[in-house]
Design a protein around this motif. Structure first.
Motif, PDB file in Angstrom:
ATOM      1  N   ALA A 113       0.849  -1.197   0.000  1.00 52.45           N
ATOM      2  CA  ALA A 113       0.000   0.000   0.000  1.00 52.45           C
ATOM      3  C   ALA A 113       0.883   1.246   0.000  1.00 52.45           C
ATOM      4  O   ALA A 113       0.985   1.947   1.013  1.00 52.45           O
ATOM      5  N   PRO A 114       1.539   1.550  -1.120  1.00 50.99           N
ATOM      6  CA  PRO A 114       2.512   2.653  -1.156  1.00 50.99           C
ATOM      7  C   PRO A 114       1.874   4.035  -1.021  1.00 50.99           C
ATOM      8  O   PRO A 114       2.596   5.019  -0.845  1.00 50.99           O
ATOM      9  N   GLN A 115       0.532   4.107  -1.089  1.00 52.73           N
ATOM     10  CA  GLN A 115      -0.130   5.416  -0.973  1.00 52.73           C
ATOM     11  C   GLN A 115      -0.163   5.919   0.468  1.00 52.73           C
ATOM     12  O   GLN A 115      -0.464   7.093   0.721  1.00 52.73           O
ATOM     13  N   ILE A 116       0.146   5.060   1.435  1.00 50.98           N
ATOM     14  CA  ILE A 116       0.039   5.426   2.849  1.00 50.98           C
ATOM     15  C   ILE A 116       1.021   6.538   3.195  1.00 50.98           C
ATOM     16  O   ILE A 116       2.189   6.511   2.798  1.00 50.98           O
ATOM     17  N   THR A 117       0.535   7.524   3.953  1.00 50.44           N
ATOM     18  CA  THR A 117       1.407   8.556   4.511  1.00 50.44           C
ATOM     19  C   THR A 117       1.801   8.150   5.925  1.00 50.44           C
ATOM     20  O   THR A 117       0.931   7.898   6.770  1.00 50.44           O
ATOM     21  N   VAL A 118       3.100   8.081   6.182  1.00 48.33           N
ATOM     22  CA  VAL A 118       3.598   7.728   7.506  1.00 48.33           C
ATOM     23  C   VAL A 118       3.652   8.984   8.363  1.00 48.33           C
ATOM     24  O   VAL A 118       4.233   9.998   7.960  1.00 48.33           O
ATOM     25  N   VAL A 119       3.041   8.918   9.540  1.00 44.02           N
ATOM     26  CA  VAL A 119       2.983  10.051  10.471  1.00 44.02           C
ATOM     27  C   VAL A 119       3.795   9.686  11.707  1.00 44.02           C
ATOM     28  O   VAL A 119       3.523   8.662  12.357  1.00 44.02           O
ATOM     29  N   ALA A 120       4.800  10.497  12.040  1.00 37.77           N
ATOM     30  CA  ALA A 120       5.679  10.160  13.157  1.00 37.77           C
ATOM     31  C   ALA A 120       6.407  11.412  13.626  1.00 37.77           C
ATOM     32  O   ALA A 120       6.375  12.456  12.963  1.00 37.77           O
ATOM     33  N   SER A 121       7.084  11.294  14.766  1.00 38.76           N
ATOM     34  CA  SER A 121       7.924  12.391  15.243  1.00 38.76           C
ATOM     35  C   SER A 121       9.136  12.533  14.332  1.00 38.76           C
ATOM     36  O   SER A 121       9.457  11.642  13.534  1.00 38.76           O
ATOM     37  N   LYS A 122       9.827  13.631  14.472  1.00 41.97           N
ATOM     38  CA  LYS A 122      10.994  13.886  13.624  1.00 41.97           C
ATOM     39  C   LYS A 122      12.060  12.815  13.825  1.00 41.97           C
ATOM     40  O   LYS A 122      12.630  12.293  12.854  1.00 41.97           O
ATOM     41  N   VAL A 123      12.325  12.449  15.075  1.00 42.91           N
ATOM     42  CA  VAL A 123      13.338  11.424  15.354  1.00 42.91           C
ATOM     43  C   VAL A 123      12.892  10.081  14.800  1.00 42.91           C
ATOM     44  O   VAL A 123      13.678   9.344  14.197  1.00 42.91           O
TER      45      VAL A 123
END
Length: 576
Positions: A113-123
């Motif tokens: 599923a390459p359309q997924i946006t990964v949401v995470a902290s900067k580190v």
């Protein structure tokens, strides 16, 4: 049975890996991977009750998956997820923490599923880029940021660095009151009961988990609890073990009580930095890792997320201070810097680092101010003129370790003096050989004089070595790492022993002036060694203030067949 779950029967394998799904709130589903037979987790845990790896799916107008699972569950987890939702419709992957037991399937998920946006902290995003090695859509978030999913689901993000990694954040769904915490408030307990209905069954594992992972960062726990206060939390969806709902206040108050007790009892180092500037996060992570090797508590303070009263209290009570250079143009930081200078006192150590942001506050005038105030320099100012490398990370880690050793110098001396004299002298009569441990990993190399070395097995050929937790080389001796054990020769070891007993500055070249050549595993062989063994780490056992490193020997050679191994005699056990 005390609880009935409305979910399909668990999918089982012969190795007792199962997957369980259950609704936990409106449009929200838990995907729990149950590892029934796991008996050890990392180095810290000898597991009595297995463990679970919990992931969560929120289906609003947009769909978000929160964390994934361990790679051992690849087929089970992804098959179950595909049965629940079309992977092409997942909009976001929320990554609260990037340890492999929670992020091990991110690469496989993004392949499907390459359309997924990964949401995470900067580190966390930096860690993921090193793990996945491919481009992916990314959205970096920090405390106070929000993400709208629709149907009443709005996600709020809460920074929780050092719980127990610097990348950690918590995610709160305002539509359901569920706080998704990954490792925080977790426990290693495998059971198909979804919630904490019988706390007596969980208490021992809950406390062990806190003691091993969260206790060393008690002040960071208290900071996270404070950030949680504005949110109306109905349940905590943890990354390990059952979810917490029935006794929520009790569990959170245990964290608070344990952390307050621990924070009062131990010295700590306060690290002040600007998190969204330059390479601050990476440098702080490495410094923090070095401090934690000495069991020193760390308080991380983002200068854009604090106030003068908090800064004054921390500077006044900290045993050591570290300050990352903020940008000169940052509004509102001058009063905070003035407060740090006004509250600092001569009983403290100070360390300074550049952040490489291009507009750093000049480091040497601040260094001079702290010296005028009588503070002890913990390490030379760390100058960042280009993007950090592995060698930079190692330098910063060693700088943190030096500071931690300074902070704990009185405690270490008292522990040395507390041994019973008879026991101390008897242990001291255990004679050993003398060896030099050398390791190279990428651009990073290190070495140490070792005497606590024994052959530990015949088949496979194995060696065990005790390494103090605060030794610089320790971070190069994890599972799968390679090194060389150089055997010193009786009557010809004094020069090498004197050289490697020196105290090297952070990042210092341990091999300057020493003749070496590369082993097949890349680590240095000392040309003056009597013999050497090329070794690979296969196990690590925690043993008080040391790690016992067990390794298999892959190759070896004796340079002088008639030579004898140098023997080390002591009369007391409280030193090497």
């Amino acid at each position: 049975m005390v609880f009935q779950i409305d979910s399909p029967p668990a999918i089982a394998l012969a190795s007792r890996l199962t997957v369980q799904t259950a609704a936990i709130a409106a449009d929200s589903t838990a995907i729990r991977c149950l590892d029934w037979d796991r008996d050890r987790f990392d180095i810290e845990f000898e597991l009595q009750n297995g463990t679970t790896y919990n992931s969560f799916l929120i289906e609003g107008e947009k769909t978000a998956l929160i964390d994934t699972s361990h790679s051992k569950f690849k087929d089970l987890y992804l098959d179950e997820l595909e049965a629940m939702v079309d992977l092409k419709t997942i909009d976001y992957l929320i990554v609260n923490h990037t340890e492999p037991d929670h992020s091990g399937l991110i690469g496989d998920l993004l392949t499907r599923a390459p359309q997924i946006t990964v949401v995470a902290s900067k580190v966390a995003m930096q860690f993921l880029q090193n793990q996945i090695h491919r481009p992916f859509a990314a959205q970096v978030v920090k405390s106070g940021d929000r993400l709208e999913l629709g149907l009443g689901h709005e996600l709020a993000f809460i920074s929780a660095p050092n719980l127990h990694w610097p990348d950690t954040m918590l995610t709160y769904d305002s539509g359901t009151g569920v706080l998704y915490t990954c490792d925080v408030f977790g426990l290693h307990y495998c059971d198909d009961t979804l919630y904490d209905e019988i706390p007596a069954l969980l208490e021992a594992d809950f406390q062990l988990y806190y003691d091993c992972l969260m206790g060393p960062n008690a002040r960071s726990v208290l900071a996270a609890l404070k950030r949680m206060e504005p949110f109306a939390i109905n349940q905590i969806a943890t990354g390990h073990g059952p979810l917490l709902r029935h006794h929520l206040t009790d569990w959170t108050e245990r964290y608070r009580s344990w952390s307050e007790t621990q924070a009062k009892a131990e010295p700590f180092v306060a690290i002040f930095y600007v998190g969204e500037y330059g390479f601050s996060d990476r440098i702080v992570h490495a410094l923090g890792q070095g401090l934690l090797k000495t069991a020193t508590a760390v308080e991380l303070v983002d200068l854009h997320d604090t106030d003068i009263a908090t800064v004054r209290e921390l500077v006044t009570t900290a045993a050591g201070l570290v300050l990352g250079m903020p940008p000169q143009s940052a509004p509102g930081l001058e009063p905070i810097l003035s407060t740090i200078l006004a509250a600092a006192h001569p009983k403290q150590a100070i360390g300074l680092f550049e952040t490489g942001g291009g507009q750093d506050e000049p480091i040497f005038p601040l260094r001079n101010r702290f010296q005028e105030l009588g503070l002890t320099p913990a390490f030379e100012p760390i100058l960042i003129k280009a993007a950090p490398t592995e060698a930079t990370d190692k330098l910063c880690e060693e700088a943190g370790t030096d500071l931690g050793q300074w902070v704990n110098r009185d405690r270490s001396q008292k522990q040395t003096q507390s041994h019973d004299s008879g026991l101390d002298q008897a242990l001291g009569r255990l004679s050993t050989g003398l060896y030099i441990l050398t390791a190279r990993k990428g651009d990073v190399s290190s070495a140490m004089l070792a005497s606590w070395v024994i052959q530990a097995s015949i088949e496979p050929a194995g060696v065990a070595i005790a390494v103090a937790k605060d030794r610089a080389i320790e971070s190069l001796l994890h599972w799968g790492d390679t090194f060389v054990l150089n055997v010193l020769e009786e009557g010809h070891y004094q020069r090498l022993m004197k050289h490697f007993l020196k105290r090297f500055p952070p990042g210092g070249d341990r091999f300057e002036g020493i003749a070496t050549y590369a082993a097949a595993n890349g680590s240095p062989i000392l040309a003056e060694a009597l013999a050497y063994l090329e070794c690979t780490v296969t196990h690590r056992l925690e043993a008080g203030d040391h790690w016992v490193i067990y390794c298999t020997a892959k190759a070896g050679r004796v340079a002088k067949p008639d030579g004898l191994t140098a023997v080390h005699h002591r009369k007391a056990s409280n030193h090497y």
